[in-house]
Design a protein around this motif. Structure first.
Motif, PDB file in Angstrom:
ATOM      1  N   ILE A 129       0.841  -1.203   0.000  1.00 51.62           N
ATOM      2  CA  ILE A 129       0.000   0.000   0.000  1.00 51.62           C
ATOM      3  C   ILE A 129       0.869   1.244   0.000  1.00 51.62           C
ATOM      4  O   ILE A 129       0.637   2.196  -0.752  1.00 51.62           O
ATOM      5  N   VAL A 130       1.903   1.274   0.865  1.00 49.13           N
ATOM      6  CA  VAL A 130       2.843   2.396   0.910  1.00 49.13           C
ATOM      7  C   VAL A 130       4.247   1.831   1.088  1.00 49.13           C
ATOM      8  O   VAL A 130       4.440   0.659   1.418  1.00 49.13           O
ATOM      9  N   THR A 131       5.235   2.679   0.922  1.00 49.11           N
ATOM     10  CA  THR A 131       6.618   2.266   1.130  1.00 49.11           C
ATOM     11  C   THR A 131       6.916   2.174   2.622  1.00 49.11           C
ATOM     12  O   THR A 131       6.167   2.686   3.459  1.00 49.11           O
ATOM     13  N   LYS A 132       8.035   1.548   2.958  1.00 44.34           N
ATOM     14  CA  LYS A 132       8.438   1.406   4.361  1.00 44.34           C
ATOM     15  C   LYS A 132       8.664   2.765   5.001  1.00 44.34           C
ATOM     16  O   LYS A 132       8.303   2.987   6.159  1.00 44.34           O
ATOM     17  N   GLU A 133       9.261   3.698   4.231  1.00 43.50           N
ATOM     18  CA  GLU A 133       9.525   5.045   4.767  1.00 43.50           C
ATOM     19  C   GLU A 133       8.221   5.767   5.079  1.00 43.50           C
ATOM     20  O   GLU A 133       8.101   6.439   6.115  1.00 43.50           O
ATOM     21  N   ARG A 134       7.240   5.656   4.186  1.00 44.68           N
ATOM     22  CA  ARG A 134       5.938   6.279   4.437  1.00 44.68           C
ATOM     23  C   ARG A 134       5.251   5.634   5.643  1.00 44.68           C
ATOM     24  O   ARG A 134       4.614   6.322   6.449  1.00 44.68           O
ATOM     25  N   ALA A 135       5.370   4.335   5.747  1.00 42.56           N
ATOM     26  CA  ALA A 135       4.759   3.632   6.879  1.00 42.56           C
ATOM     27  C   ALA A 135       5.376   4.100   8.191  1.00 42.56           C
ATOM     28  O   ALA A 135       4.670   4.285   9.192  1.00 42.56           O
ATOM     29  N   GLN A 136       6.698   4.286   8.211  1.00 40.68           N
ATOM     30  CA  GLN A 136       7.357   4.783   9.421  1.00 40.68           C
ATOM     31  C   GLN A 136       6.858   6.172   9.781  1.00 40.68           C
ATOM     32  O   GLN A 136       6.631   6.483  10.959  1.00 40.68           O
ATOM     33  N   LEU A 137       6.684   7.030   8.758  1.00 37.01           N
ATOM     34  CA  LEU A 137       6.178   8.382   9.012  1.00 37.01           C
ATOM     35  C   LEU A 137       4.761   8.337   9.575  1.00 37.01           C
ATOM     36  O   LEU A 137       4.429   9.073  10.523  1.00 37.01           O
ATOM     37  N   LEU A 138       3.926   7.471   9.019  1.00 34.51           N
ATOM     38  CA  LEU A 138       2.560   7.325   9.534  1.00 34.51           C
ATOM     39  C   LEU A 138       2.569   6.857  10.987  1.00 34.51           C
ATOM     40  O   LEU A 138       1.767   7.317  11.807  1.00 34.51           O
ATOM     41  N   LEU A 139       3.489   5.948  11.310  1.00 37.60           N
ATOM     42  CA  LEU A 139       3.594   5.466  12.690  1.00 37.60           C
ATOM     43  C   LEU A 139       4.038   6.583  13.627  1.00 37.60           C
ATOM     44  O   LEU A 139       3.534   6.694  14.752  1.00 37.60           O
ATOM     45  N   ILE A 140       4.963   7.392  13.196  1.00 41.42           N
ATOM     46  CA  ILE A 140       5.432   8.507  14.023  1.00 41.42           C
ATOM     47  C   ILE A 140       4.284   9.460  14.329  1.00 41.42           C
ATOM     48  O   ILE A 140       4.173  10.008  15.439  1.00 41.42           O
ATOM     49  N   LEU A 141       3.390   9.650  13.369  1.00 39.31           N
ATOM     50  CA  LEU A 141       2.236  10.528  13.580  1.00 39.31           C
ATOM     51  C   LEU A 141       1.135   9.839  14.374  1.00 39.31           C
ATOM     52  O   LEU A 141       0.432  10.479  15.173  1.00 39.31           O
ATOM     53  N   PHE A 142       0.991   8.518  14.150  1.00 43.14           N
ATOM     54  CA  PHE A 142      -0.126   7.804  14.766  1.00 43.14           C
ATOM     55  C   PHE A 142       0.121   7.449  16.229  1.00 43.14           C
ATOM     56  O   PHE A 142      -0.814   7.513  17.049  1.00 43.14           O
ATOM     57  N   LEU A 143       1.340   7.066  16.590  1.00 42.77           N
ATOM     58  CA  LEU A 143       1.586   6.559  17.937  1.00 42.77           C
ATOM     59  C   LEU A 143       1.196   7.547  19.038  1.00 42.77           C
ATOM     60  O   LEU A 143       0.590   7.147  20.038  1.00 42.77           O
ATOM     61  N   PRO A 144       1.522   8.858  18.925  1.00 44.33           N
ATOM     62  CA  PRO A 144       1.050   9.788  19.964  1.00 44.33           C
ATOM     63  C   PRO A 144      -0.478   9.847  20.055  1.00 44.33           C
ATOM     64  O   PRO A 144      -1.037  10.001  21.145  1.00 44.33           O
ATOM     65  N   LEU A 145      -1.150   9.704  18.914  1.00 41.31           N
ATOM     66  CA  LEU A 145      -2.617   9.679  18.944  1.00 41.31           C
ATOM     67  C   LEU A 145      -3.111   8.416  19.639  1.00 41.31           C
ATOM     68  O   LEU A 145      -4.085   8.440  20.385  1.00 41.31           O
ATOM     69  N   TYR A 146      -2.405   7.309  19.392  1.00 46.14           N
ATOM     70  CA  TYR A 146      -2.784   6.066  20.073  1.00 46.14           C
ATOM     71  C   TYR A 146      -2.575   6.191  21.581  1.00 46.14           C
ATOM     72  O   TYR A 146      -3.320   5.598  22.366  1.00 46.14           O
ATOM     73  N   GLY A 147      -1.562   6.972  21.996  1.00 43.36           N
ATOM     74  CA  GLY A 147      -1.353   7.209  23.429  1.00 43.36           C
ATOM     75  C   GLY A 147      -2.604   7.754  24.091  1.00 43.36           C
ATOM     76  O   GLY A 147      -2.936   7.394  25.223  1.00 43.36           O
TER      77      GLY A 147
END
Length: 768
Positions: free
Chosen positions: A267-285
């Motif tokens: 669906i996306v590249t590994k780099e894009r996935a890492q960026l999405l995780l960096i944005l998503f994890l604080p929201l998951y907190g």
């Protein structure tokens, strides 16, 4: 500073200890330790300076917990204004949220509570349209009389609710009677995430069974409000609560799921996935409840992802230290959170022992090592908060941690993602999980029943804690460099504070008589010097006047914590003065958990009640005792003075006991004035130092002639606050005062403790 930041974390931890303990020698110890590192270990100058600055800064930055004033808020007209901090907590029984006061009450925080008349049907229904969401501005229609200080503990070892709230920077509480009293508007942008959390939790409730959703919401969303009390206590006793809390393993699993779905699914590249995780994890907190353990895991892994993205190199221990210091700077009150303390203590210990763990290639042995390090790292905290440690929990963790890590936690996240499937499909998955999980939980119950050999004690002194950690980390260091003889010696030394703490009651020449504050009832524990005798005179409880069923609350909240704190797992005897529930209501709960050699009752105690006790506890010895008998103890004897005949009254048939416990004591149950007259007639020479005033100070007792004859110095009254009976009566108080007797009352003074040694003693009260 690379590789040295954890020294700043250690000195910050020392600052926390200093603020909480006020040990004046601790700053000197820290300075001497840093100087020793500089002189002997070649400690660099910059880490040396930063470590000192860290200790000094946090010593002044960390707030001290002090009791708030009894403000009346007369200046408030008819309402309180403020904004909601965090998300509302909503259960089937109540809703609560934290309100930060504004305008004339700024810098004052309130806990607002509302108790439902009927079980709440959904969380989202109470937070729709922005109501009760983070940042919402609220006006609460209430009078200043409705604003009150939270109740404090009035018994030794009892949970202190007032201090608990103060450690969250909450000063007062408001209990509202109608939701129409609250009007909230203008929530903040983050409120939508909080609303989404409530909606998701509601959705899970509609898709899964109660038993499954209990684990799902705890593990995925950090909401343990559905966790039943027996399970919660079981996991707490065996130091397994950390498994339920969201931690690094949960976040790692989320990363694995996201990478699997997005990257492997092209669906996306590994780099894009890492960026999405960096944005998503604080929201998951936020979605996961925002507990300290959640933020530790979220920020540590987020920082690691950022570092990997920019191809930088940092040590895990440095990242850990950054997160530790940052969370305290952001919210200094976080240091008082039990989850924060446990989470960082375990993580810090595991990071420091990583090299030792890496020596072994056996996965099973690695799990044993990590379990050992984790349990030892939190042992002083476990004893401080819960007074209990199960040595076998180290081995039990070896079984339970892999089960949760490899099965339960992944399954709960997968179940969350699959919740949209038809209920027929979910039913199969739900039942399969429940069947497997029930086997494991039943195994835990079996272990708790047959393999429980707990260590009980009232925590460690600040000196003992420091000695413990010094030798514990020395032990880990020696294992790492494989100096086994020195490691063994260090292991013995870090165990000594625990051993001496557990043995302290058996080495003390001081005895204690404790009259617990249980409300309108009696429960008096007698501990003689060197733990020679441990007896309980009466075991009262609160009860429902309609059903006349005894409540477990007195045992759970008052008696059991004190038993744990004093290491009491065995009672030589429970002496029940008579049959009333306010004197025997907690008996069955005690017998379920405490070994009792003998229950002693009067000759006229109800036969049916004895049969009921023996039916529930067939191996329990129950002995009838009569007047003129003596209950012989190892330290002192208890002389039975009454009843000499059947008075045809439960109260008048109360056992009356005389004992020498550093002073001459008279325990009187609920006897009336006629029995008092018989006592002084049969024992005209009797002279008392300390009188347990009969029948909670009722005017049916404490006759003036009787009081004058026995001539006590102190009168102790066990009585409930604002009780319906008007106890103690004005006449009794006037009688005692006219005789110059010092009066101690549980409704005014809380639990009353008498410490005695060598025929001398002193009172300690626990005023509310």
């Amino acid at each position: 500073m690379k590789g040295y930041w954890y020294y700043a974390a250690i000195t910050t931890g020392a600052a926390i200890l200093y603020v909480s303990s006020k040990a004046e020698w601790l700053p000197l110890l820290i300075i001497l330790w840093l100087i020793w590192l500089k002189a002997r270990k070649g400690f660099p100058l910059l880490p040396f300076i930063i470590s000192i600055i860290s200790f000094c800064f946090f010593t002044f930055y960390i707030p001290e917990i002090e009791e708030v004033a009894e403000e009346k808020f007369e200046h408030l007209s008819s309402h309180v204004t403020g904004s909601i901090n965090g998300s509302a907590v909503i259960t089937d029984e109540y809703m609560q949220f934290q309100l930060e006061g504004s305008h004339s009450i700024s810098n004052t925080n309130f806990l607002v509570m509302y108790f439902f008349d009927q079980p709440a049907q959904s969380q989202a229904s109470f937070v729709k349209n922005g109501d009760f969401l983070h940042g919402a501005s609220c006006v609460i229609q209430t009078s200043h009389e409705s604003i009150e200080k939270p109740s404090s503990s009035t018994n030794p070892a009892q949970f202190n609710y007032q201090q608990f709230l103060l450690q969250k920077d909450i000063h007062y509480q408001i209990i509202i009677e109608n939701l129409n009293q609250i009007h909230c508007t203008d929530p903040q942008p983050l409120s939508h995430i909080y609303l989404l959390r409530h909606q998701l939790i509601d959705y899970m409730h509609g898709r899964w069974s109660d038993n499954t959703v209990m684990w799902l919401t705890s593990i995925v969303f950090g909401d343990d409000s559905m966790m039943d009390e027996p399970t919660e206590e079981l996991f707490q006793r065996w130091s397994l609560s950390h498994i339920i809390a969201i931690s690094g393993s949960n976040i790692t699993l989320i990363i694995a799921i996201v990478l699997l779905l997005l990257v492997k699914g092209n669906i996306v590249t590994k780099e894009r996935a890492q960026l999405l995780l960096i944005l998503f994890l604080p929201l998951y907190g936020i979605l996961a409840g925002g507990e300290p353990s959640v933020w530790r895991a979220v920020w540590m892994i987020t920082i690691l992802l950022v570092i990997q993205k920019f191809k930088k190199k940092f040590l895990y221990i440095d990242i850990f230290s950054f997160v530790f210091l940052s969370l305290i700077i952001f919210d200094p009150y976080v240091i008082y959170e039990v989850g924060f303390q446990f989470s960082f203590a375990v993580t810090f210990a595991i990071l420091l022992s990583a090299k030792w763990v890496s020596y072994s290639t056996s996965t099973l042995w690695n799990i044993v090592q990590i379990s050992f390090v984790s349990q030892m790292a939190i042992l002083p905290l476990q004893l401080h908060y819960f007074y209990i440690f199960q040595p076998l929990s180290i081995l039990l963790n070896v079984i339970i941690i892999p089960y949760f890590t490899l099965f339960v936690i992944p399954l709960m996240y997968i179940a969350t993602l699959l919740s949209f499937l038809p209920k027929r499909v979910l039913f199969i998955l739900d039942n399969s999980f429940q069947w497997i999980h029930s086997v494991v939980v039943n195994f835990l119950v079996w272990v708790d029943t047959y393999l429980s050999f707990p260590l009980f004690m009232n925590g460690l002194s600040i000196t003992a804690v420091i000695v413990y950690y010094i030798f514990f980390f020395r032990f880990m260091y020696e294992l790492e460099i494989k100096r086994m003889k020195v490691a063994f010696l260090s292991g013995v030394l870090f165990c000594l504070p625990i051993i001496f703490g557990a043995l302290k009651p058996y080495l003390s020449e001081e005895g204690i008589v404790t009259m617990f504050d249980i409300g309108q009832g009696d429960a008096i524990l007698i501990e003689t010097p060197y733990r020679q005798d441990t007896l309980l005179v009466d075991a009262g409880s609160t009860f429902d006047f309609e059903s006349m069923e005894a409540s477990r609350s007195v045992y759970k909240q008052i008696l059991r914590p004190y038993f744990y704190s004093r290491g009491i797992t065995h009672l030589d005897a429970i002496i029940l003065t008579h049959e009333d529930l306010d004197h025997i209501g907690s008996l069955e709960y005690i017998l379920e958990e405490v070994t009792v050699d003998t229950i002693m009752v009067s000759s006229f105690f109800d036969d049916q009640l004895i049969k009921n006790i023996q039916a529930s506890f067939p191996n329990q010895i129950i002995k009838r005792i009569e007047a003129v008998q003596t209950i012989r103890g190892n330290f002192t004897n208890f002389h039975v003075l009454s009843p000499t005949s059947d008075h045809q009254s439960l109260n008048d048939n109360s056992l009356v006991l005389y004992a020498d416990l550093g002073a001459k004591w008279l325990f009187t149950g609920d006897i009336g004035s006629d029995v008092e007259k018989t006592l002084i007639k049969n024992h005209p020479e009797m002279n008392i130092d300390i009188l347990k005033v009969a029948h909670h100070g009722s005017n049916t007792s404490s006759d003036s002639v009787y009081i004058e004859e026995i001539d006590p110095d102190f009168g102790l009254i066990s009585v409930g606050r604002n009780n319906r009976y008007g106890h103690p009566s004005v006449e009794v108080i006037e009688t005692l005062e006219s005789k110059g007797i010092d009066i101690l009352r549980t409704d005014l003074h809380g639990a009353i403790q008498y410490y005695f040694s060598n025929n001398q003693g002193t009172f300690l009260i626990h005023s509310p």
